[in-house]
Design an enzyme around this catalytic site. Structure first.
Site, mmCIF file in Angstrom:
data_model
loop_
_atom_site.group_PDB
_atom_site.id
_atom_site.type_symbol
_atom_site.label_atom_id
_atom_site.label_comp_id
_atom_site.label_asym_id
_atom_site.label_seq_id
_atom_site.Cartn_x
_atom_site.Cartn_y
_atom_site.Cartn_z
ATOM 1 C CB SER A 145 -7.312 -5.620 2.376
ATOM 2 O OG SER A 145 -7.895 -5.119 3.170
ATOM 3 C CG ASP A 203 -12.450 -3.292 6.450
ATOM 4 O OD1 ASP A 203 -13.771 -2.916 7.415
ATOM 5 O OD2 ASP A 203 -11.258 -3.435 5.920
HETATM 6 O O1 PMV Z 1 -8.207 1.077 7.727
HETATM 7 P P1 PMV Z 1 -9.213 -0.774 7.632
HETATM 8 O O2 PMV Z 1 -9.870 -0.674 6.469
HETATM 9 O O3 PMV Z 1 -8.285 -1.353 7.259
HETATM 10 O O4 PMV Z 1 -10.069 -1.048 8.767
HETATM 11 C C1 PMV Z 1 -10.208 -1.740 9.579
HETATM 12 C C2 PMV Z 1 -11.133 -1.893 10.983
HETATM 13 C C3 PMV Z 1 -10.641 -2.175 12.245
HETATM 14 O O5 PMV Z 1 -11.393 -2.429 13.090
HETATM 15 C C4 PMV Z 1 -9.673 -1.218 12.416
HETATM 16 C C5 PMV Z 1 -9.427 -3.317 11.752
HETATM 17 C C6 PMV Z 1 -10.856 -4.668 11.538
HETATM 18 O O6 PMV Z 1 -10.676 -5.805 11.502
HETATM 19 O O7 PMV Z 1 -12.346 -4.152 12.170
#
Ligand code: PMV
Length: 359
Positions: A145, A203
């Site tokens: 995303s 991200d």
């Molecule tokens: O799983 P993903 O790619 O959506 O990574 C999320 C990482 C988290 O630390 C759980 C959420 C964030 O916004 O940092």
């Protein structure tokens, strides 16, 4: 008129997922799996969005979007975060046949939010056809995303004339300047907020800047001295929602602050310790550093299970790899999705062989 094609990478988080949402350090690195976007100008007054990975194809008349503009008077790069009401309205507007909570509606809402924000700021509604496709699996913890939001932010800012066309005569690929990437990153964060509710921003930062990063409360630093680590990525293919998992950790933190706060502080300490080890490894790549990295992977995996973001299949990956002397942890939001396994030099093949019969 010519098309613009751009791309942004996915990421893996080495340490610090979830804790980063609460102001702790995360270490993350870009992946060589990317999301691509092609933007082609249209002459028929329409704006279309094609997302073949989600099987979705939507289009709107510019005249249809114009009345929504007033609700999106934002000042970039300090644009206001999307309100829950705006997000609901956009999902409703974009949802069409897909239904309100469908991934297609959420992706379209993020597009519309970014489109309307940029259009209201720059006073143009570019009529374009946007096609986004990805090598990244959706919802697996690899930042699909964020890569989507970064591609959209770059294309729309370019489409409104806010950033330059970076390609010089004779060049095949180019990057935007540091200042332009900063604006792209900030706008992409708004897209992530539409999709995830309360993301930390790690991200979209990795997807914008590439390389290996340290991230804490919006502060990004590129890790200059990082050794080449080989990491095996295993996708459990268990679908999960980052938004729900992040909300679950927050609920536990509110219910048991004296228990959860020290756990998040320990995850923070793991990220900081890991950073030191990575730096030391660039000067002295001894096996001893690997043992310490492996210990940190194990400790963090237990903590992530402790804060409630584990899954039986992630445990299974840890068990199988451990029986071959390898160490694994979940990466990203957990609850399914992907695991990473650290591969010591000389044990590369073991990791693959360990997992092939299982998955
Ligand atoms: O799983 P993903 O790619 O959506 O990574 C999320 C990482 C988290 O630390 C759980 C959420 C964030 O916004 O940092």
């Amino acid at each position: 008129k010519r098309s613009l094609v751009l791309s942004a990478p996915g990421k893996v988080i080495l340490h610090g997922e979830h804790a980063v949402v609460h102001g702790k350090v995360a270490l993350a690195t870009a992946l060589d799996l990317r999301t691509f976007l092609r933007m082609t100008p249209r002459q028929d007054g329409k704006i279309s969005l094609q997302l073949p990975n989600l099987g979705s194809q939507l289009s709107w008349e510019a005249a249809e979007l114009r009345p929504l503009l007033a609700a999106f008077s934002v000042e970039l790069p300090e644009a206001q975060p999307p309100s829950a009401e705006q997000v609901e309205k956009l999902k409703e507007f974009a949802g069409g046949d897909y239904g309100h909570e469908a991934v297609q509606s959420v992706a379209a809402a993020a597009f519309l939010y970014l489109y309307l924000s940029v259009a209201s700021k720059y006073g143009v509604l570019p009529t374009v056809d946007i096609l986004v496709w990805s090598e990244l699996p959706t919802g697996a913890g690899l930042g699909s995303s964020a890569a989507y939001s970064v591609c959209l932010a770059g294309a729309l800012l370019f489409g409104c004339g806010a950033i330059s066309y970076p390609l010089q005569e004779g060049q095949e690929t180019a990057r935007w300047t540091k200042e332009e990437l900063d604006v792209i990153n900030r706008l992409a964060f708004r897209g992530e907020q539409v999709i995830h509710g309360n993301p930390s921003g790690v991200d979209n930062a990795v997807s914008t800047w590439g390389g290996a990063l340290r991230y804490i409360s919006g502060q990004i630093s590129v890790l200059k001295s990082v050794p080449t680590l080989r990491i095996l990525l295993t996708n459990t293919k268990v679908p999960r929602s980052t938004k729900i998992l992040v909300a679950g950790v927050k609920a536990k933190l509110l219910e048991f602050p004296t228990i959860m706060e020290p756990m998040l502080a320990t995850i923070d300490a793991i990220s900081r310790e890991c950073e030191g080890i990575l730096e030391a490894m660039t000067k002295d790549p001894s096996q001893e550093h690997y043992s310490r990295l492996e210990d940190l992977v194990d400790i963090n995996q237990h903590l992530l299970n402790g804060i409630g973001v584990g899954h039986a299949l992630l445990d299974r990956v840890c068990q199988v790899t451990s029986s071959h002397g390898l160490h694994s942890k979940l990466t990203g939001a957990g609850g399914g999705g992907c695991a990473i396994t650290l591969l010591r030099p000389g044990r590369f093949r073991r990791g693959r062989e360990a997992l092939i019969p299982t998955y």
